[in-house]
Design a protein around this motif. Structure first.
Motif, PDB file in Angstrom:
ATOM      1  N   ARG A 155       0.829  -1.205   0.000  1.00  0.00           N
ATOM      2  CA  ARG A 155       0.000   0.000   0.000  1.00  0.00           C
ATOM      3  C   ARG A 155       0.865   1.258   0.000  1.00  0.00           C
ATOM      4  O   ARG A 155       1.916   1.296   0.648  1.00  0.00           O
ATOM      5  CB  ARG A 155      -0.917   0.025   1.222  1.00  0.00           C
ATOM      6  N   ASP A 170      -6.014 -10.819   1.320  1.00  0.00           N
ATOM      7  CA  ASP A 170      -7.236 -10.027   1.375  1.00  0.00           C
ATOM      8  C   ASP A 170      -8.404 -10.818   0.793  1.00  0.00           C
ATOM      9  O   ASP A 170      -8.265 -11.977   0.386  1.00  0.00           O
ATOM     10  CB  ASP A 170      -7.056  -8.665   0.691  1.00  0.00           C
ATOM     11  N   VAL A 221      -7.222  -2.089   5.921  1.00  0.00           N
ATOM     12  CA  VAL A 221      -8.640  -1.975   6.261  1.00  0.00           C
ATOM     13  C   VAL A 221      -9.319  -0.957   5.364  1.00  0.00           C
ATOM     14  O   VAL A 221     -10.375  -1.208   4.776  1.00  0.00           O
ATOM     15  CB  VAL A 221      -8.807  -1.572   7.751  1.00  0.00           C
ATOM     16  N   ASN A 222      -8.688   0.224   5.233  1.00  0.00           N
ATOM     17  CA  ASN A 222      -9.257   1.276   4.390  1.00  0.00           C
ATOM     18  C   ASN A 222      -8.158   2.279   4.046  1.00  0.00           C
ATOM     19  O   ASN A 222      -7.898   3.210   4.818  1.00  0.00           O
ATOM     20  CB  ASN A 222     -10.407   1.983   5.116  1.00  0.00           C
ATOM     21  N   PHE A 276      -8.836   6.019   4.359  1.00  0.00           N
ATOM     22  CA  PHE A 276      -8.828   6.604   5.706  1.00  0.00           C
ATOM     23  C   PHE A 276      -7.436   7.102   6.058  1.00  0.00           C
ATOM     24  O   PHE A 276      -7.277   8.198   6.610  1.00  0.00           O
ATOM     25  CB  PHE A 276      -9.294   5.567   6.727  1.00  0.00           C
ATOM     26  N   ALA A 312     -11.660   3.686  10.653  1.00  0.00           N
ATOM     27  CA  ALA A 312     -11.329   3.301   9.279  1.00  0.00           C
ATOM     28  C   ALA A 312     -12.512   2.593   8.621  1.00  0.00           C
ATOM     29  O   ALA A 312     -12.799   2.814   7.440  1.00  0.00           O
ATOM     30  CB  ALA A 312     -10.096   2.402   9.268  1.00  0.00           C
ATOM     31  N   ARG A 313     -13.203   1.754   9.373  1.00  0.00           N
ATOM     32  CA  ARG A 313     -14.353   1.026   8.817  1.00  0.00           C
ATOM     33  C   ARG A 313     -15.530   1.956   8.558  1.00  0.00           C
ATOM     34  O   ARG A 313     -16.309   1.734   7.627  1.00  0.00           O
ATOM     35  CB  ARG A 313     -14.767  -0.087   9.780  1.00  0.00           C
ATOM     36  N   HIS A 363     -15.307   5.174   7.855  1.00  0.00           N
ATOM     37  CA  HIS A 363     -14.765   6.404   7.272  1.00  0.00           C
ATOM     38  C   HIS A 363     -15.739   7.099   6.322  1.00  0.00           C
ATOM     39  O   HIS A 363     -15.938   8.313   6.408  1.00  0.00           O
ATOM     40  CB  HIS A 363     -13.459   6.103   6.544  1.00  0.00           C
ATOM     41  N   GLU A 364     -16.328   6.364   5.414  1.00  0.00           N
ATOM     42  CA  GLU A 364     -17.188   6.979   4.395  1.00  0.00           C
ATOM     43  C   GLU A 364     -18.367   7.712   5.017  1.00  0.00           C
ATOM     44  O   GLU A 364     -18.791   8.756   4.520  1.00  0.00           O
ATOM     45  CB  GLU A 364     -17.679   5.916   3.402  1.00  0.00           C
TER      46      GLU A 364
END
Length: 372
Positions: free
Chosen positions: A45, A80, A192-193, A196, A261-262, A264-265
């Motif tokens: 990442r 993943d 995770v995200n 984020f 992070a989960r 975030h949106e």
């Protein structure tokens, strides 16, 4: 006592914990790992890749070890939901190998030019391929030696829990690794995200936040600015600020980070509103002085950034803004009042644990920043 009431035995705890993580292991050649990276099946990442910070000598020593046939430590990857492998531990080694071959996409890491080492003085100036700037490429035989060298790969399968992957990364990076707590946190949060983590880093770069915290370069390099952003995002709206609720603070911060992070949106817009309004107000009111100590004898703010002031002033103001309640705008006056309170000398100077300090300072800030 029935089974539900009976305390778990060690064996039962072992059985339950082993269900949390599923692993596999097998050796792979560097050539195979390189192909996985090219095909997008081995993922580094961007936020994790920015932790790559070996110098030229360290990178050259790794290549020397490979050429001499010295076994390399295992690397860890997490599978993943799409079956790809995300690098969890082994960043410096894998990134060095990829940089040598000119495969890193980050422009900060052009193809590696090797340095002389203890046993291989003639590595000096060597590259993977001939370039206009280097005519001293490794031979085809030497490149094949590197490609065929084996690395043991430990695979954390996708059925393993996120929290277990996080804990594993922490443990791996506690064995002599120089990564800071926030660097470790970022490395697993990107799995995770990644959006984020990018967002968190953008908040840490906001002019008003940079101006008010005025952290030294070494703290910024260790991602302490991002650590402070994360603390603010959690604690300005924490409903329980008791010592008990903040115990094992780093574990709690990590759990909150994963939760944010989960979500975030759905949460980002409101959190960014509160963060931006808070630090823009602090910057316009007093800049870096708001987080410094008030020296009554000299009648001025002095010293550097203090966590205590951050926890009282920033989080107290953020609490009021988040609840859309009235708040004080005479922020420097509030900062002076903080340090003139009788209990601040003892509470500030006695070196209390983080959770003890926060349990005192967070409520203090919420009262201090209220408009009376």
């Amino acid at each position: 006592m029935n089974a539900e009431e009976r305390p778990a035995s060690l064996e039962e705890e072992l059985v339950a914990a082993r269900k949390e993580i599923s692993t596999d292991s097998y050796p792979m050649s560097i050539g195979e790992l390189t192909n996985l990276y090219r095909d997008g099946e081995l993922v580094i990442r961007p936020a994790f890749q920015r932790l790559f910070r070996w110098d030229s000598d360290q990178k050259s020593l790794l290549i020397e070890s490979i050429l001499l046939g010295i076994p390399l430590p295992s690397v860890f990857v997490a599978q993943d939901n799409e079956g790809r492998w995300e690098l969890v531990d082994g960043l410096q080694r894998i990134s060095t190998i990829l940089q040598l071959q000119g495969l890193l996409t980050d422009p900060h890491f052009p193809p590696l030019v090797l340095s002389a080492t203890k046993y291989l003085k003639h590595l000096e100036g060597r590259t993977w391929a001939k370039t206009p700037n280097s005519e001293r490429a490794l031979s085809e035989a030497q490149k094949l030696d590197i490609k065929r060298a084996k690395i043991d790969v430990k695979i954390i399968k996708r059925e393993s829990s996120e929290s277990t992957k996080y804990d594993l990364f922490q443990r791996l990076n506690s064995y002599g690794s120089p990564l800071s707590a926030q660097e470790v946190r970022n490395a697993i949060l990107v799995g995770v995200n990644p959006a984020f983590v990018e967002w968190l880093q953008s908040l840490a770069r906001r002019d008003s936040f940079v101006q008010t915290t005025a952290l030294p370069d070494k703290d910024v390099s260790a991602k302490y600015d991002e650590d402070l952003v994360l603390r603010f995002l959690w604690l300005h709206r924490a409903t329980d600020t008791s010592t008990a609720s903040l115990r094992q603070f780093q574990d709690r911060l990590e759990a909150e980070a994963l939760s944010m992070a989960r979500r975030h949106e759905s949460d980002a817009a409101e959190l960014e509103r509160v963060f931006s309004e808070t630090f823009d107000l602090l910057a316009s009111a007093g800049g870096a002085n708001v987080f410094r100590k008030w020296d009554a004898q000299r009648a001025r703010f002095s010293g550097g950034f203090l966590n205590t002031a951050f926890e009282v002033i920033a989080m107290g103001l953020g609490y009021r803004i988040a609840r859309r309640e009235t708040f004080r705008t005479d922020i420097l006056a509030a900062a002076r009042e903080l340090w003139e309170q009788e209990d601040m000398t003892t509470r500030f100077a006695t070196g209390k644990a983080t959770e003890q300090r926060l349990s005192l300072m967070l409520p203090k800030g919420r009262v201090l920043m209220a408009l009376h």
